[in-house]
Enzyme design. Structure first.
Site, PDB file in Angstrom:
ATOM      1  N   GLU A 205      42.258  47.739  25.779  1.00 46.91           N
ATOM      2  CA  GLU A 205      43.138  47.004  26.052  1.00 46.91           C
ATOM      3  C   GLU A 205      43.405  45.964  26.591  1.00 46.91           C
ATOM      4  O   GLU A 205      42.366  45.833  27.972  1.00 46.91           O
ATOM      5  CB  GLU A 205      44.550  48.102  26.190  1.00 46.91           C
ATOM      6  CG  GLU A 205      44.499  48.756  27.709  1.00 46.91           C
ATOM      7  CD  GLU A 205      45.055  49.697  27.821  1.00 46.91           C
ATOM      8  OE1 GLU A 205      46.632  49.636  28.243  1.00 46.91           O
ATOM      9  OE2 GLU A 205      44.778  50.881  27.845  1.00 46.91           O
TER      10      GLU A 205
ATOM     11  N   LYS B 123      42.994  43.876  30.029  1.00 46.57           N
ATOM     12  CA  LYS B 123      43.465  44.377  31.058  1.00 46.57           C
ATOM     13  C   LYS B 123      43.976  42.752  31.980  1.00 46.57           C
ATOM     14  O   LYS B 123      44.177  41.853  31.856  1.00 46.57           O
ATOM     15  CB  LYS B 123      41.666  43.880  32.282  1.00 46.57           C
ATOM     16  CG  LYS B 123      42.402  44.199  33.636  1.00 46.57           C
ATOM     17  CD  LYS B 123      41.305  44.325  34.536  1.00 46.57           C
ATOM     18  CE  LYS B 123      40.780  44.985  35.786  1.00 46.57           C
ATOM     19  NZ  LYS B 123      41.553  44.070  36.669  1.00 46.57           N
TER      20      LYS B 123
ATOM     21  N   ASP C  82      45.894  39.764  33.828  1.00 41.40           N
ATOM     22  CA  ASP C  82      45.834  39.427  35.235  1.00 41.40           C
ATOM     23  C   ASP C  82      47.210  39.198  36.591  1.00 41.40           C
ATOM     24  O   ASP C  82      47.353  37.726  36.206  1.00 41.40           O
ATOM     25  CB  ASP C  82      45.089  37.958  35.264  1.00 41.40           C
ATOM     26  CG  ASP C  82      44.180  38.349  36.764  1.00 41.40           C
ATOM     27  OD1 ASP C  82      44.107  39.078  37.453  1.00 41.40           O
ATOM     28  OD2 ASP C  82      43.840  36.676  36.970  1.00 41.40           O
TER      29      ASP C  82
ATOM     30  N   TYR D 286      51.560  50.579  31.012  1.00 39.00           N
ATOM     31  CA  TYR D 286      50.018  50.373  30.876  1.00 39.00           C
ATOM     32  C   TYR D 286      49.586  52.466  30.773  1.00 39.00           C
ATOM     33  O   TYR D 286      48.733  52.937  30.547  1.00 39.00           O
ATOM     34  CB  TYR D 286      48.639  50.222  30.307  1.00 39.00           C
ATOM     35  CG  TYR D 286      48.292  49.034  32.102  1.00 39.00           C
ATOM     36  CD1 TYR D 286      48.414  49.935  32.705  1.00 39.00           C
ATOM     37  CD2 TYR D 286      48.948  47.834  31.984  1.00 39.00           C
ATOM     38  CE1 TYR D 286      47.984  49.760  34.408  1.00 39.00           C
ATOM     39  CE2 TYR D 286      48.584  46.821  33.596  1.00 39.00           C
ATOM     40  CZ  TYR D 286      48.436  48.242  34.643  1.00 39.00           C
ATOM     41  OH  TYR D 286      48.684  47.886  36.200  1.00 39.00           O
TER      42      TYR D 286
ATOM     43  N   LYS E  17      34.897  43.357  32.319  1.00 39.36           N
ATOM     44  CA  LYS E  17      35.107  42.298  32.798  1.00 39.36           C
ATOM     45  C   LYS E  17      34.905  41.508  31.779  1.00 39.36           C
ATOM     46  O   LYS E  17      33.627  41.156  31.380  1.00 39.36           O
ATOM     47  CB  LYS E  17      35.235  42.133  34.150  1.00 39.36           C
ATOM     48  CG  LYS E  17      35.353  43.378  35.048  1.00 39.36           C
ATOM     49  CD  LYS E  17      37.176  43.192  35.740  1.00 39.36           C
ATOM     50  CE  LYS E  17      37.347  42.029  35.804  1.00 39.36           C
ATOM     51  NZ  LYS E  17      36.992  42.102  37.509  1.00 39.36           N
TER      52      LYS E  17
ATOM     53  N   CYS F 172      24.645  31.594  69.059  1.00 44.11           N
ATOM     54  CA  CYS F 172      25.915  31.546  68.450  1.00 44.11           C
ATOM     55  C   CYS F 172      26.224  29.911  69.059  1.00 44.11           C
ATOM     56  O   CYS F 172      26.522  29.533  69.676  1.00 44.11           O
ATOM     57  CB  CYS F 172      26.789  32.406  69.000  1.00 44.11           C
ATOM     58  SG  CYS F 172      28.425  32.292  68.457  1.00 44.11           S
TER      59      CYS F 172
ATOM     60  N   CYS G  20      30.194  30.401  71.138  1.00 46.59           N
ATOM     61  CA  CYS G  20      29.994  30.348  72.803  1.00 46.59           C
ATOM     62  C   CYS G  20      27.878  29.963  73.111  1.00 46.59           C
ATOM     63  O   CYS G  20      28.288  30.530  74.477  1.00 46.59           O
ATOM     64  CB  CYS G  20      30.284  31.931  72.554  1.00 46.59           C
ATOM     65  SG  CYS G  20      29.772  33.463  72.491  1.00 46.59           S
TER      66      CYS G  20
ATOM     67  N   CYS H 148      26.455  37.027  67.177  1.00 46.67           N
ATOM     68  CA  CYS H 148      26.069  36.853  68.395  1.00 46.67           C
ATOM     69  C   CYS H 148      26.234  37.816  69.384  1.00 46.67           C
ATOM     70  O   CYS H 148      26.677  38.389  69.469  1.00 46.67           O
ATOM     71  CB  CYS H 148      27.381  35.824  68.045  1.00 46.67           C
ATOM     72  SG  CYS H 148      28.012  35.840  70.328  1.00 46.67           S
TER      73      CYS H 148
ATOM     74  N   CYS I 297      33.117  36.119  73.237  1.00 43.88           N
ATOM     75  CA  CYS I 297      32.433  34.628  72.162  1.00 43.88           C
ATOM     76  C   CYS I 297      34.468  34.965  71.658  1.00 43.88           C
ATOM     77  O   CYS I 297      34.673  35.764  71.095  1.00 43.88           O
ATOM     78  CB  CYS I 297      32.037  35.459  70.855  1.00 43.88           C
ATOM     79  SG  CYS I 297      31.274  34.293  70.164  1.00 43.88           S
TER      80      CYS I 297
HETATM   81  S1  IVH Z   1      44.732  51.520  34.005  1.00 44.40           S
HETATM   82  C1  IVH Z   1      44.367  54.804  37.002  1.00 44.40           C
HETATM   83  N1  IVH Z   1      45.360  49.428  32.488  1.00 44.40           N
HETATM   84  O1  IVH Z   1      43.619  46.586  36.928  1.00 44.40           O
HETATM   85  C2  IVH Z   1      43.711  53.524  36.629  1.00 44.40           C
HETATM   86  N2  IVH Z   1      44.994  48.796  34.742  1.00 44.40           N
HETATM   87  O2  IVH Z   1      41.466  46.933  38.126  1.00 44.40           O
HETATM   88  C3  IVH Z   1      45.184  52.897  36.090  1.00 44.40           C
HETATM   89  N3  IVH Z   1      45.280  46.599  34.945  1.00 44.40           N
HETATM   90  O3  IVH Z   1      45.834  48.343  39.645  1.00 44.40           O
HETATM   91  C4  IVH Z   1      45.018  51.615  35.865  1.00 44.40           C
HETATM   92  N4  IVH Z   1      45.470  45.499  33.180  1.00 44.40           N
HETATM   93  O4  IVH Z   1      46.753  46.221  37.841  1.00 44.40           O
HETATM   94  C5  IVH Z   1      45.656  49.326  33.427  1.00 44.40           C
HETATM   95  N5  IVH Z   1      45.318  47.822  30.595  1.00 44.40           N
HETATM   96  C6  IVH Z   1      45.305  48.376  32.276  1.00 44.40           C
HETATM   97  C7  IVH Z   1      45.670  47.159  32.889  1.00 44.40           C
HETATM   98  C8  IVH Z   1      44.918  48.000  34.360  1.00 44.40           C
HETATM   99  C9  IVH Z   1      45.445  45.321  33.740  1.00 44.40           C
HETATM  100  C10 IVH Z   1      44.853  46.493  36.946  1.00 44.40           C
HETATM  101  C11 IVH Z   1      45.532  47.101  37.070  1.00 44.40           C
HETATM  102  C12 IVH Z   1      44.962  48.027  38.434  1.00 44.40           C
HETATM  103  C13 IVH Z   1      43.884  46.902  38.181  1.00 44.40           C
HETATM  104  C14 IVH Z   1      42.651  47.172  38.115  1.00 44.40           C
END
Ligand code: IVH
Length: 715
Positions: free
Chosen positions: A132, A134, A136, A244, A332, A437, A440, A455, A461
């Site tokens: 799924e 991720k 942001d 999620y 990622k 440094c 200081c 330092c 400092c």
């Molecule tokens: S699962 C125990 N699923 O990514 C695992 N996280 O880098 C719980 N995030 O803190 C997270 N999309 O804020 C999960 N489809 C997704 C996500 C997701 C974004 C974020 C979430 C997490 C962070 C970790």
């Protein structure tokens, strides 16, 4: 029509004298304000929605007839309640974890292999995953009881988040009540709050016309909008939410991750349409490519693809490492890159005295953010060679005037990916790293084993002192609202109310009170309200959790996780301090105890002990502690577990699970797993083929269990 001016005016309010109108206004305003407080701050509404609306309309109508009664302070002019001063803290019933990151395809096949190995699955046994996007944004935990939203908390440090319930209630994607039937009595739904690109553009345009803050990217806009003390502001921001995951739950949603996501959708949540089930790494990588290809047209930011083991029973067996689940990984997207010119190299002095070179760049946009600085790590990195002259992989010979390629990965500070030697100016010189440094003028020295030059000025400092203070007030440490890095810089050099060490923070109000002529509230950038808030935030932190205090001290090698380990082991400040004062490096019972903590090595242990044995540091700590009440640690131990606090040794072949799984499960139940049998061992779990350990256990009279008896014991 409901809500028009005609209907909203209360017939009895017409023709009131000015005085009577004023009295009625006071009464209505008080009632609306009380209802706002009850709803937004206490989460305990005292009026039905219809009654509230009627009351508020009556107040608005009265002000329309008697404009002299209207004011910015009137609840008629506000959507929500007056802001509460800070967010209350909420300890998560189930920790909110982060995810392990992967960048390369090979790391995904490794992930699959690692799981198979841990579970003892053969290379061809079926093992399905979900993939799924991720999202942001920022994660949020929503607690429902009997189908009603009772609490919403940000992730915070994973253990404790902020109570943003009133704000979450304003987000349309967050259902309340839950829909459909068969709803677990307790259900914590977790997901991501985010902002769509179009909404982000509109919001920034609006902010621009009103002269308000412009957000750098949708993620910052979402975070800034959710963490508003006034829910009315959050309500005006176009936030969205994808579900999620889940935290505490009284009854499982399904047997699989994909089934649970489908259930979340039935309960009224938005779940991501691109989520799919995959049979193995090849399918996962195909999903990754597809999602990446569609990224630009999604309409919101994603920064990778998350893979999770689909079978929830397997997820449970896999469990967690200290901060990440074994059953999930975030793949990622590659970081964005941009070329620009290196204009200068500055040396920053950190809280431990480390001299860090920083690249000053011709500003360039990387992934929607303007970048003008990048880290250059240390002197060897800039030279491209170590102190013995050997070339370092990943390091570059970097000179002022060079064209460099910069990238950002996640929230971390930008880094240099490459140098274009063909564009190097003919007169570019190797960078001469300072041996004094820059702040200081103390000697800056390098231990033979260290890549960092430091330092030697210590707290004398100013750069070290300021950085130590900034660390002290940082988010994972004292986290004092209104006293951030900027204010620390200001107070450090302040002639009237200086803050030169942590203890000074806690005498600030007292010193201000003792100086009637030059009050803080009368200074530029401060006012009555901000000073009151600041002093209150400082007061609030006189009570501090032990792990935060230990982290705040800024001891070298002691990060957030290590501070938590130390706190969980020693439990109180008194016990910790006494042990550190009695400890000697490399010998004695205190040293043995300190280094027996899983995750505390010799280097860290020495660093902690040194801190407590340095006169100046010690005195500073004493002066600080005098102002504090340190809350004892409350480690999450499974106290009802029959093996909590016990020491277990595994030997021989285990047949129902792998050694790794057995160890992780025992540890999750609060047991300590040791490698050899000693008088301290409580149980020996012996499978077929057990040898010398079984004999040792028999000799010492230690209880020996076979695998089935062990499983029966831990349930
Ligand atoms: S699962 C125990 N699923 O990514 C695992 N996280 O880098 C719980 N995030 O803190 C997270 N999309 O804020 C999960 N489809 C997704 C996500 C997701 C974004 C974020 C979430 C997490 C962070 C970790």
């Amino acid at each position: 029509m409901a809500g028009t001016k005609e209907e909203s005016s209360h017939p009895a309010d017409a023709g009131l004298t000015t005085q009577a109108a004023k009295a009625l206004h006071d009464e209505l305003a008080r009632a609306v304000a009380a209802a706002n407080r009850a709803y937004f701050q206490d989460d305990a509404p005292v009026l039905s929605d219809a009654d509230y609306d009627a009351l508020k309309r009556r107040l608005v109508a009265l002000e329309a007839r008697h404009p002299q009664l209207a004011s910015a302070e009137s609840p008629a002019a506000q959507i929500g309640a007056a802001p509460s001063e800070t967010f209350a803290k909420i300890r998560h019933a189930v920790r909110m974890l982060s995810l392990e990151n992967a960048f390369e395809d090979s790391e995904i096949t490794d992930f699959d292999e690692r799981i198979r190995k841990y579970l003892g699955l053969g290379a061809h046994a079926p093992l399905a995953f979900t993939a799924e996007p991720k999202i942001d944004g920022l994660s949020l935990s929503l607690r429902y009881e009997q189908g009603r939203l009772v609490q919403a908390a940000t992730r915070g440090d994973g253990e404790t988040g902020e109570n943003v319930t009133a704000n979450a209630r304003t987000i349309a994607d967050i259902p309340d009540p839950l829909q459909g039937g068969d709803i677990p009595a307790v259900l914590e739904v977790r997901g991501e709050v985010y902002m769509a690109h179009s909404d982000f553009a509109e919001l920034n345009a609006r902010q621009q016309t009103t002269g308000d803050k412009i957000f750098a990217n949708p993620r910052n806009a979402a975070a800034g909008s959710l963490r508003q003390l006034d829910p009315a502001i959050t309500a005006s921001r176009p936030l969205k939410f994808f579900a999620y995951a889940w935290g505490e739950i009284s009854r499982p949603l399904a047997d699989t991750q994909s089934g649970a996501i489908a259930r979340l959708r039935e309960l009224g949540f938005q779940t991501n349409d691109l989520t799919l089930r995959a049979e193995g790494p090849a399918d996962l990588l195909a999903a990754y490519r597809r999602i990446e290809a569609g990224r630009a047209t999604l309409g919101y930011d994603i920064d990778g693809v998350v893979y999770k083991v689909d079978d929830l029973a397997l997820q449970a067996r896999l469990g967690f490492r200290s901060t990440t689940p074994r059953w999930a990984i975030a793949h990622k997207f590659p970081a964005e890159l941009a070329w620009t010119r290196l204009e200068a190299i500055d040396i920053q002095v950190g809280r431990t005295g480390a001299l860090s070179p920083v690249a000053r760049l011709l500003p360039v946009t990387v992934g929607g953010v303007v970048v003008s600085n990048a880290t250059l790590h240390n002197e060897d990195y800039i030279a491209g060679r170590d102190s013995k002259g050997a070339a370092i992989r990943e390091a570059k010979d970097i000179r002022i005037g060079d064209w460099v390629q910069v990238y950002r990965a996640g929230d971390v500070i930008p880094k240099i990916a490459d140098v274009d030697l063909t564009r190097r100016p003919a007169d570019a010189q190797p960078f001469a790293f300072p041996h004094l440094c820059p702040e200081c003028r103390s000697d800056a020295v390098r231990e033979p084993s260290d890549s960092v030059r430091r330092c030697t000025g210590g707290m004398s400092c100013p750069a070290q002192a300021v950085e130590k203070l900034k660390h002290f007030v940082s988010r994972a440490a004292f986290d004092i609202e209104g006293l951030g890095a900027r204010q620390i810089e200001m107070f450090f050099d302040d002639p009237i109310l200086p803050i030169r060490e942590p203890a000074d923070i806690f005498t600030l109000a007292e010193r201000d009170a003792a100086n009637p002529l030059q009050k803080l509230k009368n200074r530029d950038g401060f006012g009555e309200r901000s000073v009151t808030n600041l002093f209150r935030a400082i007061e609030d932190r006189r009570g501090i959790a032990l792990n935060r205090l230990i982290f705040a001290l800024g001891i070298r090698h002691v990060g957030e996780a290590a501070a938590q380990l130390l706190a969980n082991h020693y439990l109180t400040w008194q016990a910790f301090e006494a042990a550190m004062l009695a400890a000697r490096i490399g010998e004695g019972a205190e040293w043995a105890e300190l280094t027996s903590i899983n995750g505390v090595g010799d280097v860290m242990a020495s660093s902690v002990i040194n801190t407590f044995h340095q006169g100046a540091e010690r005195e500073m700590i004493d002066r600080l502690i005098a102002h504090l009440t340190v809350e004892p640690a409350r480690p999450r131990v499974v106290s009802e577990s029959p093996v909590a606090g016990k020491t277990v040794v595994f030997t021989g072949t285990l047949e129902k699970m792998t050694r790794a799984e057995a160890k992780a499960r025992a540890e999750a139940l609060g047991a300590r797993v040791a490698g050899s049998v000693s008088a301290k061992t409580d149980f020996l779990v012996a499978g077929p083929g057990a040898g010398s350990k079984a004999k040792a256990a028999a000799r010492l009279g230690i209880r020996v269990l076979d695998e089935d008896a062990w499983l029966a014991l831990i349930g």
